[in-house]
Motif scaffolding. Structure first.
Motif, short mmCIF file in Angstrom:
data_model
loop_
_atom_site.label_atom_id
_atom_site.label_comp_id
_atom_site.label_asym_id
_atom_site.label_seq_id
_atom_site.Cartn_x
_atom_site.Cartn_y
_atom_site.Cartn_z
N LEU A 14 -10.53 1.67 4.87
CA LEU A 14 -9.77 0.44 4.57
C LEU A 14 -8.37 0.78 4.08
O LEU A 14 -7.39 0.17 4.47
N THR A 15 -8.30 1.78 3.21
CA THR A 15 -7.01 2.16 2.65
C THR A 15 -6.11 2.79 3.70
O THR A 15 -4.93 2.46 3.81
N LEU A 16 -6.66 3.69 4.49
CA LEU A 16 -5.85 4.37 5.50
C LEU A 16 -5.44 3.42 6.63
O LEU A 16 -4.44 3.64 7.29
N GLY A 17 -6.18 2.34 6.82
CA GLY A 17 -5.81 1.35 7.82
C GLY A 17 -4.53 0.61 7.47
O GLY A 17 -3.85 0.09 8.35
N THR A 18 -4.19 0.57 6.18
CA THR A 18 -2.95 -0.09 5.76
C THR A 18 -1.75 0.83 5.89
O THR A 18 -0.62 0.39 5.73
N LEU A 19 -2.00 2.12 6.15
CA LEU A 19 -0.93 3.11 6.28
C LEU A 19 -1.00 3.75 7.66
O LEU A 19 -1.46 4.88 7.80
N PRO A 20 -0.57 3.05 8.70
CA PRO A 20 -0.81 3.54 10.06
C PRO A 20 -0.06 4.81 10.41
O PRO A 20 -0.53 5.58 11.24
N ALA B 131 0.83 -1.21 0.00
CA ALA B 131 0.00 0.00 0.00
C ALA B 131 0.86 1.25 0.00
O ALA B 131 0.53 2.25 -0.64
N ALA B 132 1.99 1.22 0.70
CA ALA B 132 2.87 2.38 0.75
C ALA B 132 3.44 2.71 -0.63
O ALA B 132 3.69 3.87 -0.93
N LYS B 133 3.62 1.69 -1.47
CA LYS B 133 4.13 1.93 -2.81
C LYS B 133 3.05 2.41 -3.77
O LYS B 133 3.35 3.03 -4.78
N ARG B 134 1.79 2.14 -3.46
CA ARG B 134 0.70 2.46 -4.38
C ARG B 134 0.00 3.77 -4.08
O ARG B 134 -0.55 4.40 -4.98
N PHE B 135 -0.06 4.18 -2.82
CA PHE B 135 -0.87 5.31 -2.42
C PHE B 135 -0.03 6.44 -1.87
O PHE B 135 1.00 6.21 -1.24
N ARG B 136 -0.48 7.68 -2.08
CA ARG B 136 0.12 8.86 -1.49
C ARG B 136 -1.01 9.66 -0.85
O ARG B 136 -2.11 9.75 -1.42
N SER C 140 -4.66 17.71 1.47
CA SER C 140 -6.04 17.84 1.95
C SER C 140 -6.56 16.56 2.59
O SER C 140 -7.69 16.51 3.04
N GLY C 141 -5.73 15.48 2.59
CA GLY C 141 -6.12 14.24 3.24
C GLY C 141 -6.69 13.19 2.30
O GLY C 141 -7.06 12.11 2.74
N LYS C 142 -6.77 13.49 1.01
CA LYS C 142 -7.25 12.49 0.06
C LYS C 142 -6.16 11.47 -0.21
O LYS C 142 -4.97 11.74 0.01
N VAL C 143 -6.55 10.30 -0.69
CA VAL C 143 -5.59 9.25 -1.03
C VAL C 143 -5.52 9.15 -2.55
O VAL C 143 -6.53 8.89 -3.22
N LYS C 144 -4.33 9.36 -3.10
CA LYS C 144 -4.12 9.43 -4.54
C LYS C 144 -3.40 8.17 -5.00
O LYS C 144 -2.58 7.62 -4.29
N PHE C 145 -3.72 7.71 -6.23
CA PHE C 145 -3.05 6.55 -6.81
C PHE C 145 -2.99 6.71 -8.32
O PHE C 145 -3.69 7.54 -8.90
N GLY D 61 -5.88 8.96 -9.86
CA GLY D 61 -7.17 8.54 -9.32
C GLY D 61 -7.18 8.81 -7.82
O GLY D 61 -6.13 8.91 -7.18
N TYR D 62 -8.38 8.95 -7.28
CA TYR D 62 -8.53 9.19 -5.85
C TYR D 62 -9.42 8.11 -5.27
O TYR D 62 -10.41 7.71 -5.89
N VAL D 63 -9.08 7.63 -4.10
CA VAL D 63 -9.84 6.57 -3.44
C VAL D 63 -11.21 7.12 -3.04
O VAL D 63 -11.31 8.23 -2.51
N HIS D 64 -12.24 6.34 -3.30
CA HIS D 64 -13.61 6.73 -2.97
C HIS D 64 -13.79 6.73 -1.46
O HIS D 64 -13.13 5.99 -0.73
#
Length: 69
Positions: free
Chosen positions: A57-63, A10-15, A19-24, A48-51
């Motif tokens: 779920l996504t932010l749980g993988t990036l503690p 997840a750390a390699k896929r998401f930034r 503003s707190g959105k998750v980009k991929f 793309g931005y995570v819905h």
């Protein structure tokens, strides 16, 4: 209490944006591009931005993500 581990996939896929959105990056733009339309390839250039439904779920993988107040 021990440290929590970041999911390295997840750390390699998401930034996280400022503003707190998750980009991929969007998928299906690596190879065999000749049979894909120009329009579809152009749309895949954009980030793309995570819905919101999948945000927790996504932010749980990036503690150890940045905390925003």
């Amino acid at each position: 209490m021990p440290k929590m581990k970041t999911k390295k996939s997840a750390a390699k896929r998401f930034r996280i944006t400022a503003s707190g959105k998750v980009k991929f990056q969007k998928a299906f733009k690596r190879h065999i591009l000749s049979k894909k339309s120009t329009q579809s390839k152009r749309k895949k250039r954009l980030a793309g931005y995570v819905h919101n439904a999948n945000m927790m779920l996504t932010l749980g993988t990036l503690p150890y993500r940045r905390k925003h107040s």
